[in-house]
Design a protein around this motif. Structure first.
Motif, PDB file in Angstrom:
ATOM      1  N   CYS A  22       0.861  -1.176   0.000  1.00 54.61           N
ATOM      2  CA  CYS A  22       0.000   0.000   0.000  1.00 54.61           C
ATOM      3  C   CYS A  22       0.900   1.229   0.000  1.00 54.61           C
ATOM      4  O   CYS A  22       1.580   1.505   0.992  1.00 54.61           O
ATOM      5  N   ALA A  23       0.918   1.935  -1.103  1.00 58.64           N
ATOM      6  CA  ALA A  23       1.735   3.140  -1.238  1.00 58.64           C
ATOM      7  C   ALA A  23       0.917   4.358  -0.840  1.00 58.64           C
ATOM      8  O   ALA A  23      -0.201   4.549  -1.324  1.00 58.64           O
ATOM      9  N   ALA A  24       1.483   5.177   0.032  1.00 60.45           N
ATOM     10  CA  ALA A  24       0.807   6.374   0.520  1.00 60.45           C
ATOM     11  C   ALA A  24       1.470   7.617  -0.053  1.00 60.45           C
ATOM     12  O   ALA A  24       2.691   7.667  -0.207  1.00 60.45           O
ATOM     13  N   SER A  25       0.670   8.632  -0.350  1.00 64.28           N
ATOM     14  CA  SER A  25       1.209   9.879  -0.873  1.00 64.28           C
ATOM     15  C   SER A  25       0.321  11.048  -0.454  1.00 64.28           C
ATOM     16  O   SER A  25      -0.793  10.842   0.045  1.00 64.28           O
ATOM     17  N   GLY A  26       0.854  12.268  -0.635  1.00 65.29           N
ATOM     18  CA  GLY A  26       0.071  13.465  -0.378  1.00 65.29           C
ATOM     19  C   GLY A  26      -0.018  13.860   1.082  1.00 65.29           C
ATOM     20  O   GLY A  26      -0.964  14.524   1.494  1.00 65.29           O
ATOM     21  N   HIS A  27       1.006  13.521   1.868  1.00 62.34           N
ATOM     22  CA  HIS A  27       0.918  13.755   3.306  1.00 62.34           C
ATOM     23  C   HIS A  27       2.237  14.227   3.908  1.00 62.34           C
ATOM     24  O   HIS A  27       2.660  13.719   4.946  1.00 62.34           O
ATOM     25  N   GLY A  29       5.153  15.478   6.021  1.00 68.30           N
ATOM     26  CA  GLY A  29       5.332  15.906   7.394  1.00 68.30           C
ATOM     27  C   GLY A  29       4.284  15.428   8.373  1.00 68.30           C
ATOM     28  O   GLY A  29       4.198  15.945   9.486  1.00 68.30           O
ATOM     29  N   THR A  30       3.473  14.441   8.008  1.00 64.60           N
ATOM     30  CA  THR A  30       2.436  13.965   8.926  1.00 64.60           C
ATOM     31  C   THR A  30       2.747  12.557   9.413  1.00 64.60           C
ATOM     32  O   THR A  30       3.510  11.819   8.796  1.00 64.60           O
ATOM     33  N   THR A  31       2.149  12.206  10.555  1.00 59.49           N
ATOM     34  CA  THR A  31       2.253  10.839  11.067  1.00 59.49           C
ATOM     35  C   THR A  31       0.881  10.202  11.019  1.00 59.49           C
ATOM     36  O   THR A  31      -0.127  10.869  11.260  1.00 59.49           O
ATOM     37  N   TYR A  32       0.849   8.911  10.719  1.00 58.88           N
ATOM     38  CA  TYR A  32      -0.444   8.274  10.553  1.00 58.88           C
ATOM     39  C   TYR A  32      -0.360   6.774  10.827  1.00 58.88           C
ATOM     40  O   TYR A  32       0.642   6.142  10.523  1.00 58.88           O
ATOM     41  N   ALA A  33      -1.415   6.261  11.399  1.00 60.55           N
ATOM     42  CA  ALA A  33      -1.553   4.823  11.572  1.00 60.55           C
ATOM     43  C   ALA A  33      -2.140   4.240  10.289  1.00 60.55           C
ATOM     44  O   ALA A  33      -2.802   4.936   9.518  1.00 60.55           O
ATOM     45  N   MET A  34      -1.891   2.955  10.092  1.00 69.34           N
ATOM     46  CA  MET A  34      -2.393   2.299   8.889  1.00 69.34           C
ATOM     47  C   MET A  34      -2.954   0.934   9.237  1.00 69.34           C
ATOM     48  O   MET A  34      -2.624   0.359  10.285  1.00 69.34           O
ATOM     49  N   ALA A  35      -3.767   0.427   8.346  1.00 71.83           N
ATOM     50  CA  ALA A  35      -4.398  -0.868   8.603  1.00 71.83           C
ATOM     51  C   ALA A  35      -4.792  -1.527   7.289  1.00 71.83           C
ATOM     52  O   ALA A  35      -4.880  -0.872   6.247  1.00 71.83           O
ATOM     53  N   TRP A  36      -5.035  -2.817   7.396  1.00 73.13           N
ATOM     54  CA  TRP A  36      -5.626  -3.584   6.299  1.00 73.13           C
ATOM     55  C   TRP A  36      -6.985  -4.105   6.758  1.00 73.13           C
ATOM     56  O   TRP A  36      -7.128  -4.625   7.878  1.00 73.13           O
ATOM     57  N   PHE A  37      -7.947  -3.969   5.872  1.00 73.34           N
ATOM     58  CA  PHE A  37      -9.261  -4.573   6.055  1.00 73.34           C
ATOM     59  C   PHE A  37      -9.553  -5.405   4.820  1.00 73.34           C
ATOM     60  O   PHE A  37      -8.916  -5.240   3.782  1.00 73.34           O
ATOM     61  N   ARG A  38     -10.519  -6.298   4.935  1.00 78.18           N
ATOM     62  CA  ARG A  38     -10.903  -7.076   3.764  1.00 78.18           C
ATOM     63  C   ARG A  38     -12.415  -7.245   3.718  1.00 78.18           C
ATOM     64  O   ARG A  38     -13.085  -7.208   4.746  1.00 78.18           O
ATOM     65  N   HIS A  39     -12.898  -7.436   2.502  1.00 74.67           N
ATOM     66  CA  HIS A  39     -14.330  -7.607   2.285  1.00 74.67           C
ATOM     67  C   HIS A  39     -14.545  -8.901   1.527  1.00 74.67           C
ATOM     68  O   HIS A  39     -14.437  -8.931   0.292  1.00 74.67           O
ATOM     69  N   ASN A  74       8.501   3.678   6.354  1.00 74.89           N
ATOM     70  CA  ASN A  74       8.125   5.095   6.296  1.00 74.89           C
ATOM     71  C   ASN A  74       9.022   5.902   5.363  1.00 74.89           C
ATOM     72  O   ASN A  74       8.590   6.943   4.846  1.00 74.89           O
ATOM     73  N   GLU A  75      10.209   5.441   5.145  1.00 66.55           N
ATOM     74  CA  GLU A  75      11.083   6.162   4.201  1.00 66.55           C
ATOM     75  C   GLU A  75      10.514   6.091   2.789  1.00 66.55           C
ATOM     76  O   GLU A  75      10.663   7.021   1.999  1.00 66.55           O
ATOM     77  N   ASN A  76       9.864   4.976   2.489  1.00 66.66           N
ATOM     78  CA  ASN A  76       9.272   4.798   1.167  1.00 66.66           C
ATOM     79  C   ASN A  76       7.755   4.918   1.175  1.00 66.66           C
ATOM     80  O   ASN A  76       7.106   4.639   0.165  1.00 66.66           O
TER      81      ASN A  76
END
Length: 127
Positions: A22-27, A29-39, A74-76
């Motif tokens: 899961c690649a994250a972008s657009g943030h 200088g922010t810190t954030y928690a992450m998760a996986w869900f499934r359907h 977090n570096e990537n």
């Protein structure tokens, strides 16, 4: 806003492995928690795993404990889900999610607590 893009889904036989990213972008200088869900098909969305900003706090749903491993770089700006010992019942669309966090707090375990979602990636496990 955090933009999320999943990849790595596909079809695999039972007992096999896959690694989701899961690649994250657009943030900046922010810190954030992450998760996986499934359907899963015909079922409600369910929690798979969550990870704190530092990566030190990890939580798993009961059905995947001991088989799946969540991690992040977090570096990537990327989160991973290593899935081993896949079962037919793991078949689902897998979504990554993110939520801004202050420091390294315990990540939320419920979908309604996450603000940002990816488009999902299909994982199909067959016998």
């Amino acid at each position: 806003q955090i933009l999320l893009l999943e990849s790595g889904g596909g079809s695999v036989q039972a007992g096999g492995s896959l690694r989701l990213s899961c690649a994250a972008s657009g943030h900046p200088g922010t810190t954030y928690a992450m998760a996986w869900f499934r359907h899963p098909p015909g079922k409600e969305r369910e929690f798979v795993a969550a990870i704190s900003w530092s990566g030190q706090r990890k939580y798993y749903g009961d059905s995947v404990k001991g088989r799946f491993a969540i991690s992040r770089d977090n570096e990537n700006n990327t989160m991973y889900l290593q899935m081993n010992g896949l079962k037919v019942e793991d078949t689902a669309v897998y979504y990554c999610a993110a939520r801004y966090s202050f420091g390294d707090l315990r990540p939320p375990l419920h979908s309604h607590e996450y603000d940002f979602w990816g488009q999902g990636t299909q994982v199909t496990v067959s016998l």
